[in-house]
Design a protein around this motif. Structure first.
Motif, PDB file in Angstrom:
ATOM      1  N   GLU A  17       0.866  -1.084   0.052  1.00 44.61           N
ATOM      2  CA  GLU A  17      -0.474   0.086   0.367  1.00 44.61           C
ATOM      3  C   GLU A  17       0.707   1.275   0.136  1.00 44.61           C
ATOM      4  OE1 GLU A  17      -3.977  -1.396   2.234  1.00 44.61           O
ATOM      5  OE2 GLU A  17      -2.227  -0.787   3.654  1.00 44.61           O
ATOM      6  N   GLN A  18       1.850   0.866   1.013  1.00 44.73           N
ATOM      7  CA  GLN A  18       2.739   2.200   0.736  1.00 44.73           C
ATOM      8  C   GLN A  18       3.442   2.322  -0.546  1.00 44.73           C
ATOM      9  OE1 GLN A  18       5.393   1.223   4.407  1.00 44.73           O
ATOM     10  NE2 GLN A  18       4.391   1.750   5.913  1.00 44.73           N
ATOM     11  N   ALA A  19       4.276   2.199  -0.717  1.00 45.95           N
ATOM     12  CA  ALA A  19       4.401   1.597  -2.186  1.00 45.95           C
ATOM     13  C   ALA A  19       3.740   2.008  -3.418  1.00 45.95           C
ATOM     14  CB  ALA A  19       4.402   0.080  -3.050  1.00 45.95           C
ATOM     15  N   GLN A  20       2.270   1.414  -3.757  1.00 45.08           N
ATOM     16  CA  GLN A  20       1.655   2.412  -4.162  1.00 45.08           C
ATOM     17  C   GLN A  20       1.590   4.113  -4.103  1.00 45.08           C
ATOM     18  OE1 GLN A  20      -1.836   3.030  -3.980  1.00 45.08           O
ATOM     19  NE2 GLN A  20      -2.296   3.198  -6.030  1.00 45.08           N
ATOM     20  N   ALA A  21       1.299   4.218  -3.220  1.00 48.70           N
ATOM     21  CA  ALA A  21       1.696   5.241  -2.568  1.00 48.70           C
ATOM     22  C   ALA A  21       2.318   6.377  -2.895  1.00 48.70           C
ATOM     23  CB  ALA A  21       0.075   5.350  -1.349  1.00 48.70           C
TER      24      ALA A  21
END
Length: 65
Positions: A17-21
């Motif tokens: 999720e952090q990588a996508q954001a």
């Protein structure tokens, strides 16, 4: 101590999720694949209650593009 595979699944979904954001410097596609693998391993070795939570994590991961 808890289920280490379950913990790893939670951590890797959060990383995806952090990588996508773009909050961390990881490839979102690779992070999502690592999370999928961790979820699969955790699901095979979890209790019924953990499986319910893993389904929620899978739903969160499905939202990652």
């Amino acid at each position: 101590m808890g289920n280490a595979l379950f913990q790893k699944a939670r951590e890797t979904v959060a990383l995806a999720e952090q990588a996508q954001a773009a909050q961390i410097d990881l490839c979102p596609i690779e992070a999502k694949q690592v999370a999928r693998n961790a979820l699969s391993s955790a699901f095979a070795n979890s209790t019924v209650a953990e499986k319910e939570q893993l389904h929620d994590l899978q739903d969160r991961l499905d939202q990652v593009e």
